[in-house]
Write a protein that holds these residues in place. Structure first.
Motif, mmCIF file in Angstrom:
data_model
loop_
_atom_site.group_PDB
_atom_site.id
_atom_site.type_symbol
_atom_site.label_atom_id
_atom_site.label_comp_id
_atom_site.label_asym_id
_atom_site.label_seq_id
_atom_site.Cartn_x
_atom_site.Cartn_y
_atom_site.Cartn_z
ATOM 1 N N ARG A 64 0.839 -1.199 0.000
ATOM 2 C CA ARG A 64 0.000 0.000 0.000
ATOM 3 C C ARG A 64 0.871 1.245 0.000
ATOM 4 O O ARG A 64 2.065 1.193 0.290
ATOM 5 C CB ARG A 64 -0.917 -0.022 1.214
ATOM 6 C CG ARG A 64 -1.933 -1.169 1.157
ATOM 7 C CD ARG A 64 -3.133 -0.893 2.021
ATOM 8 N NE ARG A 64 -2.779 -0.529 3.370
ATOM 9 C CZ ARG A 64 -2.803 -1.359 4.418
ATOM 10 N NH1 ARG A 64 -3.157 -2.613 4.234
ATOM 11 N NH2 ARG A 64 -2.487 -0.936 5.620
ATOM 12 N N GLU A 68 -1.431 5.460 3.629
ATOM 13 C CA GLU A 68 -2.204 4.428 4.326
ATOM 14 C C GLU A 68 -1.327 3.582 5.244
ATOM 15 O O GLU A 68 -1.741 3.209 6.338
ATOM 16 C CB GLU A 68 -2.900 3.514 3.314
ATOM 17 C CG GLU A 68 -3.984 4.186 2.509
ATOM 18 C CD GLU A 68 -4.605 3.237 1.505
ATOM 19 O OE1 GLU A 68 -4.487 2.012 1.691
ATOM 20 O OE2 GLU A 68 -5.194 3.736 0.538
ATOM 21 N N ASN A 72 5.368 0.161 5.181
ATOM 22 C CA ASN A 72 4.892 -0.863 4.256
ATOM 23 C C ASN A 72 5.917 -1.930 3.919
ATOM 24 O O ASN A 72 5.652 -2.808 3.107
ATOM 25 C CB ASN A 72 4.351 -0.222 2.972
ATOM 26 C CG ASN A 72 5.354 0.703 2.320
ATOM 27 O OD1 ASN A 72 6.529 0.707 2.654
ATOM 28 N ND2 ASN A 72 4.878 1.498 1.392
ATOM 29 N N ASP A 99 0.877 2.874 -4.346
ATOM 30 C CA ASP A 99 0.841 1.422 -4.197
ATOM 31 C C ASP A 99 1.896 0.792 -5.101
ATOM 32 O O ASP A 99 2.210 1.332 -6.165
ATOM 33 C CB ASP A 99 -0.537 0.877 -4.587
ATOM 34 C CG ASP A 99 -1.640 1.417 -3.690
ATOM 35 O OD1 ASP A 99 -1.309 1.956 -2.625
ATOM 36 O OD2 ASP A 99 -2.808 1.286 -4.061
#
Length: 137
Positions: A64, A68, A72, A99
């Motif tokens: 992601r 968010e 990651n 992403d």
């Protein structure tokens, strides 16, 4: 890139300086018969940005974006809170903000080139393609 002539696109030798109606051309594009230009004859046209297809790419991870999930790159084995971008960013790319998909092996095209991924048409039955992937970085 875009539209290029035969000298740039195929490396055809230029004609002599005094030739009539231009010199960056192919001198003879074919015989009288067959009355068609064969596909082997160099012609001007599109250079670069070609469509290429590869099969059986293994996807390691789908991540992601930074908003968010700021950490990651965290895995079950490595609990360090870090992002997927290395210190200083990727060379000639920068920082990964959106992403991302982590793929095994190389990907055709230059950096930041849009690529299309889709599900394979053939059923994956080999042991190598069915093994479970655990990232440990």
């Amino acid at each position: 890139h875009g539209f290029n002539g035969v000298v740039t696109r195929w490396g055809v030798t230029r004609l002599v300086r005094k030739s009539h109606r231009g010199l960056r051309k192919v001198a003879c594009i074919g015989s009288w018969h067959p009355a068609r230009v064969q596909f082997q004859v160099p012609r001007s046209g599109q250079r670069g940005y070609h469509h290429r297809t590869e099969i059986n790419k293994k996807i390691y991870r789908i991540g992601r974006n930074l908003k968010e999930d700021p950490h990651n790159a965290k895995t079950e084995n490595d609990l360090t809170e870090k992002a997927i971008t290395p210190i200083g960013g990727f060379s000639h790319y920068g920082i990964v903000n959106e992403d991302f998909v982590m793929v095994k092996g190389g990907v055709i095209g230059c950096r930041k080139r849009v690529i299309t991924l889709r599900k394979s048409l053939l059923p994956q039955v080999s042991r190598r393609s069915l093994e479970k992937i655990e990232l440990k970085f």
